[in-house]
Design a protein around this motif. Structure first.
Motif, PDB file in Angstrom:
ATOM      1  N   GLY A 178      36.989  42.585  44.927  1.00 55.62           N
ATOM      2  CA  GLY A 178      35.718  41.580  44.793  1.00 55.62           C
ATOM      3  C   GLY A 178      36.193  40.501  45.751  1.00 55.62           C
ATOM      4  N   ILE A 179      35.565  39.611  45.724  1.00 56.79           N
ATOM      5  CA  ILE A 179      35.609  38.283  46.475  1.00 56.79           C
ATOM      6  C   ILE A 179      35.798  37.044  45.612  1.00 56.79           C
ATOM      7  N   VAL A 180      36.890  36.334  45.861  1.00 53.86           N
ATOM      8  CA  VAL A 180      37.191  35.430  45.079  1.00 53.86           C
ATOM      9  C   VAL A 180      36.591  33.845  45.923  1.00 53.86           C
ATOM     10  N   GLU A 189      39.239  26.439  38.840  1.00 50.21           N
ATOM     11  CA  GLU A 189      38.615  27.530  38.217  1.00 50.21           C
ATOM     12  C   GLU A 189      37.898  28.221  39.412  1.00 50.21           C
ATOM     13  N   LEU A 190      38.079  29.478  39.569  1.00 48.51           N
ATOM     14  CA  LEU A 190      37.678  30.297  40.667  1.00 48.51           C
ATOM     15  C   LEU A 190      36.825  31.230  39.914  1.00 48.51           C
ATOM     16  N   GLU A 224      44.349  34.136  36.668  1.00 50.07           N
ATOM     17  CA  GLU A 224      44.297  34.836  35.445  1.00 50.07           C
ATOM     18  C   GLU A 224      43.010  34.794  35.004  1.00 50.07           C
ATOM     19  N   ILE A 225      42.261  35.876  34.485  1.00 48.91           N
ATOM     20  CA  ILE A 225      40.838  35.716  34.063  1.00 48.91           C
ATOM     21  C   ILE A 225      40.837  35.304  32.949  1.00 48.91           C
ATOM     22  N   THR A 226      39.697  34.405  32.917  1.00 51.19           N
ATOM     23  CA  THR A 226      39.415  33.611  31.684  1.00 51.19           C
ATOM     24  C   THR A 226      38.209  34.059  30.789  1.00 51.19           C
ATOM     25  N   ALA A 227      37.292  34.285  31.705  1.00 54.04           N
ATOM     26  CA  ALA A 227      35.943  34.843  31.152  1.00 54.04           C
ATOM     27  C   ALA A 227      35.272  35.879  31.918  1.00 54.04           C
ATOM     28  N   VAL A 228      34.479  36.617  31.275  1.00 53.62           N
ATOM     29  CA  VAL A 228      33.362  37.593  32.048  1.00 53.62           C
ATOM     30  C   VAL A 228      32.114  37.545  31.425  1.00 53.62           C
ATOM     31  N   GLU A 229      31.115  37.589  32.687  1.00 57.11           N
ATOM     32  CA  GLU A 229      29.652  37.194  32.505  1.00 57.11           C
ATOM     33  C   GLU A 229      29.024  38.346  33.113  1.00 57.11           C
ATOM     34  N   PRO A 230      28.257  39.329  32.297  1.00 58.47           N
ATOM     35  CA  PRO A 230      27.440  40.546  33.037  1.00 58.47           C
ATOM     36  C   PRO A 230      26.555  39.735  34.011  1.00 58.47           C
ATOM     37  N   GLY A 231      26.107  40.263  35.364  1.00 58.39           N
ATOM     38  CA  GLY A 231      25.189  39.806  36.164  1.00 58.39           C
ATOM     39  C   GLY A 231      23.853  40.105  35.678  1.00 58.39           C
ATOM     40  N   ARG A 232      23.101  39.082  35.994  1.00 51.67           N
ATOM     41  CA  ARG A 232      21.532  39.176  35.766  1.00 51.67           C
ATOM     42  C   ARG A 232      20.795  39.573  36.963  1.00 51.67           C
ATOM     43  N   GLY A 233      20.047  40.824  36.605  1.00 54.30           N
ATOM     44  CA  GLY A 233      19.647  41.609  37.628  1.00 54.30           C
ATOM     45  C   GLY A 233      20.182  42.318  38.575  1.00 54.30           C
ATOM     46  N   VAL A 234      21.549  42.225  38.409  1.00 52.45           N
ATOM     47  CA  VAL A 234      22.210  43.010  39.439  1.00 52.45           C
ATOM     48  C   VAL A 234      23.216  43.809  38.666  1.00 52.45           C
ATOM     49  N   TYR A 240      35.570  34.697  35.732  1.00 51.37           N
ATOM     50  CA  TYR A 240      36.027  33.606  36.039  1.00 51.37           C
ATOM     51  C   TYR A 240      37.415  33.633  35.729  1.00 51.37           C
ATOM     52  N   LEU A 241      38.299  32.740  36.772  1.00 56.41           N
ATOM     53  CA  LEU A 241      39.606  33.088  36.623  1.00 56.41           C
ATOM     54  C   LEU A 241      40.255  31.639  36.842  1.00 56.41           C
ATOM     55  N   ARG A 242      41.430  31.459  36.127  1.00 62.02           N
ATOM     56  CA  ARG A 242      42.341  29.977  36.474  1.00 62.02           C
ATOM     57  C   ARG A 242      43.381  30.682  37.310  1.00 62.02           C
ATOM     58  N   ALA A 243      43.229  29.509  38.418  1.00 62.53           N
ATOM     59  CA  ALA A 243      44.333  29.433  39.588  1.00 62.53           C
ATOM     60  C   ALA A 243      45.626  29.451  39.021  1.00 62.53           C
ATOM     61  N   PHE A 244      46.672  29.990  39.485  1.00 65.48           N
ATOM     62  CA  PHE A 244      47.853  29.862  39.273  1.00 65.48           C
ATOM     63  C   PHE A 244      48.761  28.480  39.779  1.00 65.48           C
ATOM     64  N   ALA A 245      48.379  28.271  41.055  1.00 67.83           N
ATOM     65  CA  ALA A 245      48.800  27.205  41.724  1.00 67.83           C
ATOM     66  C   ALA A 245      48.113  25.997  41.322  1.00 67.83           C
ATOM     67  N   ASP A 246      48.782  24.766  41.133  1.00 66.78           N
ATOM     68  CA  ASP A 246      48.230  23.649  40.753  1.00 66.78           C
ATOM     69  C   ASP A 246      48.389  22.648  41.777  1.00 66.78           C
ATOM     70  N   LEU A 247      47.056  22.365  42.428  1.00 66.57           N
ATOM     71  CA  LEU A 247      47.105  21.691  43.797  1.00 66.57           C
ATOM     72  C   LEU A 247      47.385  20.190  43.488  1.00 66.57           C
ATOM     73  N   PHE A 248      47.265  19.577  42.337  1.00 66.51           N
ATOM     74  CA  PHE A 248      47.515  18.011  42.118  1.00 66.51           C
ATOM     75  C   PHE A 248      49.166  17.846  42.209  1.00 66.51           C
ATOM     76  N   THR A 249      49.825  18.810  41.688  1.00 63.59           N
ATOM     77  CA  THR A 249      51.330  18.649  41.610  1.00 63.59           C
ATOM     78  C   THR A 249      51.969  19.505  42.631  1.00 63.59           C
ATOM     79  N   LEU A 250      51.391  20.124  43.425  1.00 66.23           N
ATOM     80  CA  LEU A 250      52.108  20.970  44.599  1.00 66.23           C
ATOM     81  C   LEU A 250      52.686  19.846  45.475  1.00 66.23           C
ATOM     82  N   SER A 251      53.978  20.003  45.877  1.00 71.78           N
ATOM     83  CA  SER A 251      54.511  19.204  46.935  1.00 71.78           C
ATOM     84  C   SER A 251      55.436  20.042  47.705  1.00 71.78           C
TER      85      SER A 251
END
Length: 275
Positions: A178-180, A189-190, A224-234, A240-251
């Motif tokens: 798929g496409i993230v 959250e992606l 890491e996947i945190t939630a899944v929702e079925p598509g409506r009409g598709v 939904y996934l939570r990104a591993f890398a934390d941009l705020f603490t990244l140095s």
């Protein structure tokens, strides 16, 4: 005023002499002994309060000293924890560099703009260090973004929390592609889209780069996947996934010296020209 002060001194001296004379006269009558008894009794009553005052003052001094020592120890502990965390990050980056199949260029994050939809990062290396437009940026946790502008000594990175960011991805266990992208709501959250509903997806599964787009090497962890929702009409589902890398603490991070295969790009361009 001077005369009054002198007279006061004379009066006090006279009183002391009178008391001394009285004590000398009455020593045979037991007067001195009585005075001693009275003084001992008075001192016995005063000893405990005076002792408590002395202990209280010592406790105040000790408490002040201990408070200062506690502040110094907390400051030292904070520095040690920071140094330990920094060493842990550097060790993880070193392990990543040793295990990577691609050449990694170490960089430091020198500027961050994470306040809106068009977020960006600036790293401390550029074309003089071998960095080219389109190269991925990652750390030991996972994918951070992609280089979109370069200069001689610096480069600007499009992080995953940017409305323009896209990356071809796959779920590790099912190989579903798929496409993230980033939905603009939460910083880390992606969403993974275009995965058919016929493919089972579970919370906790890992999403990584697929390598199918010829823009990123395969196998870089994204989140890491945190939630899944079925598509409506598709016929696809929204993941939904939570990104591993934390941009705020990244140095610190690595720019992956990965460049698209020119042959594949030529074939893609030829395909696009047909339509």
């Amino acid at each position: 005023m001077r005369r009054l002060a002198d007279a006061k001194d004379y009066i006090i001296t006279a009183l002391i002499l009178l008391i001394a004379t009285a004590l000398m006269v009455s020593r045979h009558d037991g007067g001195l002994q009585n005075v001693r008894k009275i003084s001992v009794t008075v001192l016995s009553y005063l000893e405990q309060p005076l002792s408590n005052i002395r202990i209280y003052r010592q406790a105040l001094t000790t408490n002040t000293y201990l408070q200062r020592q506690n502040i110094l120890l907390q400051d030292e502990l904070s520095r040690l924890r920071s140094a330990d965390q920094q060493n842990q990050i550097l060790r993880e980056l070193l392990n990543l560099r040793e295990e990577s199949e691609h050449s990694l260029i170490p960089v430091q994050i020198v500027a961050k703009d994470l306040r809106g939809l068009n977020n960006s990062l600036t790293v401390s290396a550029g074309t003089d260090d071998g960095i080219r437009q389109g190269m991925p940026l990652m750390n030991s946790d996972g994918l951070v973004g992609q280089v979109n502008f370069t200069a001689k000594n610096y480069a600007q990175v499009l992080p995953y929390s940017n409305s323009l960011f896209r990356v071809s991805a796959r779920i590790q266990s099912s190989r579903a592609y798929g496409i993230v992208s980033w939905d603009g709501d939460s910083e880390n959250e992606l969403t993974l889209q275009y995965v058919p509903q016929t493919i089972p997806v579970d919370v906790g599964q890992i999403v990584e780069t697929s390598g199918a787009s010829n823009q990123f090497p395969a196998g870089i962890p994204i989140g890491e996947i945190t939630a899944v929702e079925p598509g409506r009409g598709v016929e696809t589902q929204t993941i939904y996934l939570r990104a591993f890398a934390d941009l705020f603490t990244l140095s610190e991070a690595f720019v992956v010296a990965f460049e698209p295969d020119t042959t594949i790009n030529q074939l893609i361009n030829q395909q696009e020209e047909l339509f």
